[in-house]
Motif scaffolding. Structure first.
Motif, mmCIF file in Angstrom:
data_model
loop_
_atom_site.group_PDB
_atom_site.id
_atom_site.type_symbol
_atom_site.label_atom_id
_atom_site.label_comp_id
_atom_site.label_asym_id
_atom_site.label_seq_id
_atom_site.Cartn_x
_atom_site.Cartn_y
_atom_site.Cartn_z
ATOM 1 N N GLN A 29 -159.183 -6.878 -92.408
ATOM 2 C CA GLN A 29 -159.192 -8.022 -91.494
ATOM 3 C C GLN A 29 -158.140 -7.847 -90.410
ATOM 4 N N ALA A 30 -156.971 -7.339 -90.775
ATOM 5 C CA ALA A 30 -155.910 -7.127 -89.795
ATOM 6 C C ALA A 30 -156.330 -6.091 -88.757
ATOM 7 N N VAL A 31 -156.968 -5.028 -89.211
ATOM 8 C CA VAL A 31 -157.422 -3.994 -88.291
ATOM 9 C C VAL A 31 -158.504 -4.539 -87.378
ATOM 10 N N ALA A 32 -159.418 -5.313 -87.944
ATOM 11 C CA ALA A 32 -160.521 -5.852 -87.154
ATOM 12 C C ALA A 32 -160.048 -6.881 -86.140
ATOM 13 N N SER A 33 -159.061 -7.691 -86.504
ATOM 14 C CA SER A 33 -158.648 -8.772 -85.613
ATOM 15 C C SER A 33 -157.550 -8.380 -84.636
ATOM 16 N N ALA A 34 -156.742 -7.393 -84.958
ATOM 17 C CA ALA A 34 -155.629 -7.037 -84.081
ATOM 18 C C ALA A 34 -155.407 -5.531 -84.043
ATOM 19 N N PRO A 35 -156.374 -4.754 -83.574
ATOM 20 C CA PRO A 35 -156.223 -3.310 -83.596
ATOM 21 C C PRO A 35 -155.052 -2.804 -82.753
ATOM 22 N N ALA A 36 -154.672 -3.521 -81.695
ATOM 23 C CA ALA A 36 -153.571 -3.061 -80.866
ATOM 24 C C ALA A 36 -152.220 -3.276 -81.542
ATOM 25 N N GLN A 37 -152.120 -4.260 -82.430
ATOM 26 C CA GLN A 37 -150.856 -4.570 -83.077
ATOM 27 C C GLN A 37 -150.641 -3.776 -84.359
ATOM 28 N N THR A 38 -151.710 -3.313 -84.969
ATOM 29 C CA THR A 38 -151.620 -2.610 -86.234
ATOM 30 C C THR A 38 -151.741 -1.117 -85.998
ATOM 31 N N PRO A 39 -150.709 -0.328 -86.352
ATOM 32 C CA PRO A 39 -150.835 1.113 -86.162
ATOM 33 C C PRO A 39 -151.913 1.669 -87.099
ATOM 34 N N LEU A 40 -152.831 2.427 -86.550
ATOM 35 C CA LEU A 40 -153.935 2.981 -87.321
ATOM 36 C C LEU A 40 -153.623 4.397 -87.762
ATOM 37 N N THR A 41 -154.108 4.748 -88.938
ATOM 38 C CA THR A 41 -153.971 6.118 -89.410
ATOM 39 C C THR A 41 -155.036 6.974 -88.729
ATOM 40 N N LYS A 42 -154.890 8.288 -88.834
ATOM 41 C CA LYS A 42 -155.891 9.191 -88.264
ATOM 42 C C LYS A 42 -157.248 8.945 -88.901
ATOM 43 N N GLY A 43 -157.261 8.686 -90.198
ATOM 44 C CA GLY A 43 -158.510 8.413 -90.898
ATOM 45 C C GLY A 43 -159.176 7.146 -90.407
ATOM 46 N N GLU A 44 -158.375 6.108 -90.155
ATOM 47 C CA GLU A 44 -158.929 4.850 -89.651
ATOM 48 C C GLU A 44 -159.485 5.023 -88.243
ATOM 49 N N ILE A 45 -158.798 5.787 -87.429
ATOM 50 C CA ILE A 45 -159.281 6.043 -86.066
ATOM 51 C C ILE A 45 -160.608 6.786 -86.114
ATOM 52 N N LYS A 46 -160.690 7.805 -86.959
ATOM 53 C CA LYS A 46 -161.929 8.576 -87.101
ATOM 54 C C LYS A 46 -163.051 7.684 -87.625
ATOM 55 N N ALA A 47 -162.738 6.856 -88.596
ATOM 56 C CA ALA A 47 -163.742 5.959 -89.177
ATOM 57 C C ALA A 47 -164.258 4.975 -88.128
ATOM 58 N N MET A 48 -163.356 4.446 -87.320
ATOM 59 C CA MET A 48 -163.781 3.512 -86.275
ATOM 60 C C MET A 48 -164.696 4.209 -85.268
#
Length: 122
Positions: free
Chosen positions: A28-47
């Protein structure tokens, strides 16, 4: 046909394996605030892969969008937790975390059997 497996693996790579509720909070945090939450390489690839599968760009996957990927199509009902016939990115993340936890438990059990030292369960 590597996308389905890569998508599921990448989505769960940074989530807590044993605690799906934490995974839901993270999703939910990633979906609602992607700019505020640092993403991992895996999350970036998944997105990126999720967006690639989201042919119409509506932010969710329909059955018709995953029909070419049998593994994702087979997992569709399990991932669609709100039963709206679409799977959001957050739903995929939670499903992936649950899938990884189950896979880790299965591997641990197999390792236990292979080593011949069963663990004592309370």
């Amino acid at each position: 046909m590597k996308i389905p497996l890569a998508l599921l693996a990448a989505l769960g790579c940074s989530l807590a394996l044993a605690n799906p509720p934490e995974a839901a909070v993270r999703a939910q945090a990633v979906a609602s605030a992607p700019a505020q939450t640092p993403l991992t390489k895996g999350e970036i690839k998944a997105m990126q892969e999720f967006k690639m599968l989201d042919f119409n760009g509506d932010g969710k996957l329909s059955r018709s969008e995953v029909v070419l990927f049998p593994r994702l199509a087979a997992a569709f009902d399990g991932a669609d937790t709100d039963h709206d016939n679409f799977v959001s990115y957050a739903e995929v993340q939670v499903f992936a975390a649950k899938h990884r936890a189950e896979r880790e438990c299965k591997r641990a059990a197999q390792a236990e059997v292979a080593s011949g030292t069963p663990s004592v369960k309370p």
